[in-house]
Design a protein around this motif. Sequence first.
Motif, mmCIF file in Angstrom:
data_model
loop_
_atom_site.group_PDB
_atom_site.id
_atom_site.type_symbol
_atom_site.label_atom_id
_atom_site.label_comp_id
_atom_site.label_asym_id
_atom_site.label_seq_id
_atom_site.Cartn_x
_atom_site.Cartn_y
_atom_site.Cartn_z
ATOM 1 N N ARG C 66 8.420 3.019 2.119
ATOM 2 C CA ARG C 66 8.409 2.275 0.866
ATOM 3 C C ARG C 66 9.057 0.926 1.079
ATOM 4 O O ARG C 66 10.028 0.783 1.822
ATOM 5 C CB ARG C 66 9.158 3.046 -0.222
ATOM 6 C CG ARG C 66 8.426 4.311 -0.666
ATOM 7 C CD ARG C 66 9.348 5.125 -1.550
ATOM 8 N NE ARG C 66 8.872 6.504 -1.712
ATOM 9 C CZ ARG C 66 8.169 6.932 -2.762
ATOM 10 N NH1 ARG C 66 7.834 6.097 -3.708
ATOM 11 N NH2 ARG C 66 7.803 8.186 -2.847
ATOM 12 N N ASP C 67 8.478 -0.084 0.438
ATOM 13 C CA ASP C 67 8.967 -1.446 0.588
ATOM 14 C C ASP C 67 8.852 -2.118 -0.765
ATOM 15 O O ASP C 67 8.292 -1.557 -1.701
ATOM 16 C CB ASP C 67 8.129 -2.187 1.651
ATOM 17 C CG ASP C 67 8.932 -3.321 2.286
ATOM 18 O OD1 ASP C 67 10.058 -3.569 1.796
ATOM 19 O OD2 ASP C 67 8.441 -3.921 3.252
ATOM 20 N N ILE C 74 5.672 -1.463 -2.583
ATOM 21 C CA ILE C 74 4.573 -1.264 -1.640
ATOM 22 C C ILE C 74 4.830 0.043 -0.909
ATOM 23 O O ILE C 74 5.960 0.335 -0.528
ATOM 24 C CB ILE C 74 4.500 -2.408 -0.608
ATOM 25 C CG1 ILE C 74 4.340 -3.755 -1.320
ATOM 26 C CG2 ILE C 74 3.348 -2.186 0.362
ATOM 27 C CD1 ILE C 74 4.385 -4.918 -0.364
ATOM 28 N N ALA C 75 3.799 0.820 -0.736
ATOM 29 C CA ALA C 75 3.956 2.074 0.000
ATOM 30 C C ALA C 75 2.910 2.151 1.101
ATOM 31 O O ALA C 75 1.767 1.726 0.915
ATOM 32 C CB ALA C 75 3.827 3.260 -0.943
ATOM 33 N N VAL C 88 -2.780 4.635 4.727
ATOM 34 C CA VAL C 88 -3.109 4.059 3.421
ATOM 35 C C VAL C 88 -2.027 3.059 3.024
ATOM 36 O O VAL C 88 -0.830 3.335 3.167
ATOM 37 C CB VAL C 88 -3.207 5.174 2.354
ATOM 38 C CG1 VAL C 88 -3.494 4.580 0.977
ATOM 39 C CG2 VAL C 88 -4.280 6.175 2.722
ATOM 40 N N HIS C 89 -2.472 1.885 2.567
ATOM 41 C CA HIS C 89 -1.548 0.899 2.010
ATOM 42 C C HIS C 89 -1.782 0.828 0.520
ATOM 43 O O HIS C 89 -2.926 0.780 0.068
ATOM 44 C CB HIS C 89 -1.802 -0.489 2.627
ATOM 45 C CG HIS C 89 -1.707 -0.496 4.125
ATOM 46 N ND1 HIS C 89 -0.507 -0.566 4.783
ATOM 47 C CD2 HIS C 89 -2.673 -0.427 5.082
ATOM 48 C CE1 HIS C 89 -0.733 -0.547 6.091
ATOM 49 N NE2 HIS C 89 -2.053 -0.458 6.300
ATOM 50 N N TYR C 90 -0.700 0.810 -0.227
ATOM 51 C CA TYR C 90 -0.848 0.777 -1.682
ATOM 52 C C TYR C 90 0.237 -0.087 -2.290
ATOM 53 O O TYR C 90 1.413 0.024 -1.934
ATOM 54 C CB TYR C 90 -0.778 2.194 -2.247
ATOM 55 C CG TYR C 90 -0.796 2.252 -3.757
ATOM 56 C CD1 TYR C 90 -1.902 1.801 -4.478
ATOM 57 C CD2 TYR C 90 0.310 2.747 -4.466
ATOM 58 C CE1 TYR C 90 -1.914 1.853 -5.866
ATOM 59 C CE2 TYR C 90 0.298 2.798 -5.853
ATOM 60 C CZ TYR C 90 -0.809 2.348 -6.542
ATOM 61 O OH TYR C 90 -0.814 2.398 -7.915
ATOM 62 N N GLU C 91 -0.180 -0.941 -3.214
ATOM 63 C CA GLU C 91 0.751 -1.809 -3.920
ATOM 64 C C GLU C 91 0.784 -1.362 -5.359
ATOM 65 O O GLU C 91 -0.227 -1.464 -6.058
ATOM 66 C CB GLU C 91 0.264 -3.266 -3.839
ATOM 67 C CG GLU C 91 1.331 -4.241 -3.369
ATOM 68 C CD GLU C 91 0.761 -5.638 -3.212
ATOM 69 O OE1 GLU C 91 0.846 -6.395 -4.191
ATOM 70 O OE2 GLU C 91 0.212 -5.944 -2.145
ATOM 71 N N ASP C 96 4.233 10.372 -10.545
ATOM 72 C CA ASP C 96 5.452 11.198 -10.452
ATOM 73 C C ASP C 96 5.338 12.270 -9.376
ATOM 74 O O ASP C 96 6.317 12.618 -8.726
ATOM 75 C CB ASP C 96 5.703 11.915 -11.799
ATOM 76 C CG ASP C 96 6.062 10.940 -12.895
ATOM 77 O OD1 ASP C 96 6.174 9.735 -12.578
ATOM 78 O OD2 ASP C 96 6.226 11.364 -14.048
ATOM 79 N N LEU C 97 4.155 12.833 -9.251
ATOM 80 C CA LEU C 97 3.982 13.979 -8.371
ATOM 81 C C LEU C 97 3.852 13.584 -6.905
ATOM 82 O O LEU C 97 3.783 14.446 -6.038
ATOM 83 C CB LEU C 97 2.733 14.771 -8.791
ATOM 84 C CG LEU C 97 3.006 16.148 -9.366
ATOM 85 C CD1 LEU C 97 3.910 16.017 -10.576
ATOM 86 C CD2 LEU C 97 1.710 16.807 -9.791
ATOM 87 N N PHE C 98 3.821 12.270 -6.621
ATOM 88 C CA PHE C 98 3.631 11.845 -5.239
ATOM 89 C C PHE C 98 4.854 12.242 -4.410
ATOM 90 O O PHE C 98 5.990 11.987 -4.773
ATOM 91 C CB PHE C 98 3.441 10.326 -5.180
ATOM 92 C CG PHE C 98 3.175 9.817 -3.795
ATOM 93 C CD1 PHE C 98 1.876 9.709 -3.334
ATOM 94 C CD2 PHE C 98 4.219 9.470 -2.946
ATOM 95 C CE1 PHE C 98 1.627 9.262 -2.062
ATOM 96 C CE2 PHE C 98 3.968 9.030 -1.666
ATOM 97 C CZ PHE C 98 2.673 8.919 -1.218
ATOM 98 N N ARG C 99 4.602 12.903 -3.293
ATOM 99 C CA ARG C 99 5.670 13.249 -2.351
ATOM 100 C C ARG C 99 5.022 13.593 -1.026
ATOM 101 O O ARG C 99 3.795 13.741 -0.946
ATOM 102 C CB ARG C 99 6.494 14.430 -2.857
ATOM 103 C CG ARG C 99 5.650 15.663 -3.084
ATOM 104 C CD ARG C 99 6.464 16.880 -3.422
ATOM 105 N NE ARG C 99 5.594 18.000 -3.733
ATOM 106 C CZ ARG C 99 4.995 18.791 -2.837
ATOM 107 N NH1 ARG C 99 5.189 18.586 -1.538
ATOM 108 N NH2 ARG C 99 4.201 19.771 -3.213
#
Lengths: 53, 257, 177
Positions: C66-67, C74-75, C88-91, C96-99
């Motif tokens: 995480r950034d 950004i993850a 995967v890049h995601y901005e 909530d359920l992401f882990r």
Amino acid sequence: MTHLPYIVASYGLAAIMALVLSIGAALRLRRARARLAALEQTNNRSAGTPFTP
Amino acid sequence: MSASPTLVARTGSFFHRYANPGRFLKLGARLQPWLTWPAIAFTLAGLGWGLFYSPADWQQGDSVRIMYVHVPAAMLASGGYAGLALCGLLSLVWRHPLADLAAVEIGPVGACITALCLATGSIWGKPMWGTWWVWDARLTSVLVLFFLYLGHIALIRAFDDPQRGYRAAAILALAGAVDLPIIKFSVQWWNTLHQPDSITLTGAPTMSASMLWPLALSTIGFSLGFAAIVVARTRAAVMESRIRALLSSPRRGGGAA
Amino acid sequence: MTRKTRRLWLVIACVACLGTAAALILRAFSSDIVFFVTPSQVEASPPPADRTVKLGGMVVAGSVKRDKHGETPIATFAVTDGQAAVTVHYEGILPDLFREGQSVVAIGTVQPDHDFVASEVLAKHDETYMPKEVAEALKKSGKWDPRFGPPPSAASWNTMTVQDAGKNLSAPTTAPN
């Protein structure tokens, strides 16, 4: 409780729907029953024969 | 094959025993309290348990409590349509007059419960999945079910001659039943965002018993409530048709109108 | 009576025909009905960079970085289906359920360097419903690490709900989620 607004919204919708459907059905049933009873009574009085289904 | 005609006739006469509207009114009046009060009791018990006493899920937190409304609603959405299809079969094959009246009354109730299923699913999906709606196979097939209900409601009232409406709606109800297995198996046949069923006929439930109990109670409660409302509406419909017959009968004396 | 029998067979035949037709149509469009494609499918035949695809799979344990880019987080994480993994890049804000170990569906495009740039990330939860106390107890006892796989079957911890959960409830287990 977490997510309280979402839970309240779900249960609220369910309660509203249950109330509307059941009260609507009960009122409709009561009205139909009363109307039918009144009609059969006047019918019996005028025709003299009981109504048989 | 040789035995089937008599079997069909016998099944027909069995159903026709309850096709008599007068008999149905008597049966319905006797049945009604046995549906209504347990429905209220089971629903309140299941939802109360689910809302206040069942545990929160380890990753979904308290939002899992939406399940106690969403899952029974989803089951009934499909179950109600199965009932509609059964009415369609009875109507088309045996010309069962009561099946037509019941089909008219099941439609709106089923549409409401399907709408509730879709709405609560959406409300649950936003915090958990991160979206109100996706076009995956499960969600789309349930939306199709909702539109089938709406189509049935419109079609059965669309004709001046009610008999033609009954016939057309019965065909729609039977044809639309194709959607039911699609809904059921969509989560197994295709990749969906919706998770697979937790309760299956073949395997042990993948759900804590402390959540399964309130879910079972509220499912029983919702089902009885659905039946109670449909029976009440059908009774009212039978009485209304009798009122219409009395009003139009030449025997009728003046007075109450 | 024969008319009723004929009508019954007619209805059965019509429903059977309709069912077969529906089954054939669904089979034909099966690849279009799937909501997401898997990393190994992307690996085998990368879609063109201008086509939006939905990539589904499990977040690889230990791959999440995480950034922050100004205000927006950004993850970067890897998604796997057990055979292949795609970065995967995601901005944006993750659900909530992401882990790690969670199933997710990332919506975005595959870049020429085979990395995936997501415009949206959805969390997909599994069919297991488990009380928080039981999950804590399972994790503490080392029987299950949510980052590495699905939980054990409900039958194995249903009795725990009564026994251990009570113990854990008395202890302060208000771990932030």
